[in-house]
Design a protein around this motif. Structure first.
Motif, short mmCIF file in Angstrom:
data_model
loop_
_atom_site.label_atom_id
_atom_site.label_comp_id
_atom_site.label_asym_id
_atom_site.label_seq_id
_atom_site.Cartn_x
_atom_site.Cartn_y
_atom_site.Cartn_z
N UNK A 150 0.85 -1.18 0.00
CA UNK A 150 0.00 0.00 0.00
C UNK A 150 0.89 1.24 0.00
N UNK A 160 0.95 5.38 0.76
CA UNK A 160 0.27 6.41 1.55
C UNK A 160 0.92 7.76 1.32
N UNK A 178 1.43 11.45 3.52
CA UNK A 178 1.28 12.07 4.83
C UNK A 178 1.73 13.52 4.76
N UNK A 235 -2.48 12.55 9.73
CA UNK A 235 -2.54 11.11 9.52
C UNK A 235 -2.15 10.73 8.11
N UNK A 236 -2.18 9.43 7.84
CA UNK A 236 -1.81 8.91 6.52
C UNK A 236 -3.05 8.74 5.67
N UNK A 268 4.79 7.19 1.87
CA UNK A 268 5.26 5.97 2.53
C UNK A 268 4.64 4.76 1.85
N UNK A 304 2.47 -6.08 4.07
CA UNK A 304 2.15 -7.06 5.10
C UNK A 304 2.46 -8.43 4.54
N UNK A 363 1.53 -4.33 9.39
CA UNK A 363 1.99 -3.57 8.25
C UNK A 363 3.38 -3.03 8.54
N UNK A 391 6.23 -0.52 7.52
CA UNK A 391 6.35 0.73 6.77
C UNK A 391 7.79 1.03 6.40
N UNK A 392 7.97 1.63 5.22
CA UNK A 392 9.23 2.26 4.90
C UNK A 392 9.32 3.61 5.60
N UNK A 393 10.51 4.21 5.60
CA UNK A 393 10.72 5.48 6.29
C UNK A 393 10.16 6.66 5.51
N UNK A 428 10.31 12.24 1.29
CA UNK A 428 9.74 13.58 1.42
C UNK A 428 9.88 14.30 0.09
#
Lengths: 113, 113
Positions: free
Chosen positions: B34, B36, B38, B43-44, B89, B93, B101, B103-105, B108
């Motif tokens: 997934x 996202x 942010x 929130x995402x 991001x 899963x 889940x 997450x990658x860092x 930006x």
């Protein structure tokens, strides 16, 4: 309604206080999550509830206590927090299944003094 | 343990240029991936979800591809706009870790007018 609603948006608390974060969704999702996010870091999983039962606890300190009173609500009770617990706390929900899409709330920005 | 990496950590492009964001993961046994977005202190927002059996997903100016065998996903944003400035991001899963889940860092992104 595709929203996850979190309250409050901001919270400042002392180390001896007790407070609660609230999360609500009306999408019929039966999985609900708490994440903690520090600035410029990815979200870290804290707890997962599936069908109102705690299914994942990522070794979170006992000063964080989750509660899922029904399928739409998720709470996070806070007690005796430390300044390093200051972070953005995110709630999310998803269907239960193999291809669940996560929906996040806007978060509670917590500052512990 | 699944590890998710996003490179570059930051990216700045002029308005109108296409954006290419990368996500790599170490364990190819995933249910889905997934993407996202942010915004600071928020929130995402889910952008796209690619199931493990799919090669790509598209929504408007967004296109995400998935190559499980090489452990990579790419998010393309066509004709970038200043409003696309945010952190992006990816999260996966794995099949033996339902609900977790990873997450990658994040990358930006700044789109300059």
């Amino acid at each position: 309604d595709t929203e996850v609603t979190q309250t409050p948006k901001h919270l400042v608390m002392g180390m001896t206080n007790k407070k609660s974060l609230k999360c609500e969704q009306h999408m019929g999702h039966r999985a609900m999550y708490w994440y903690k996010q520090k600035a410029k870091k990815p979200p870290e999983l804290m707890f997962v509830y599936s069908y109102e039962k705690l299914s994942i606890n990522e070794s979170v300190p006992s000063r964080f206590s989750p509660e899922c009173p029904n399928s739409s609500l998720l709470n996070l009770h806070l007690h005796a927090l430390q300044p390093e617990d200051s972070a953005l706390y995110l709630c999310a929900s998803s269907p239960v299944g193999d291809n669940e899409k996560l929906f996040f709330g806007s978060g509670t920005q917590l500052s512990v003094l | 343990k699944q590890e998710v990496t996003q490179i570059p950590a930051a990216l700045s492009v002029p308005e109108g240029e296409n954006l290419v964001l990368n996500c790599s993961f170490t364990d190819s046994a995933i249910y889905n991936l997934q993407w996202f977005r942010q915004d600071p202190g928020k929130g995402l927002t889910s952008l796209l979800l690619i199931q493990s059996s799919q090669r790509e997903q598209t929504s408007g100016r967004l296109n995400a591809s998935l190559d499980k065998s090489s452990g990579r996903s790419t998010l393309y944003i066509a004709a970038s706009q200043p409003g696309d400035s945010a952190t992006y991001l990816c999260a996966v899963v794995t099949t033996d870790s339902w609900g977790k889940f990873q997450f990658g860092a994040g990358t930006q992104v700044v789109v300059t007018p």
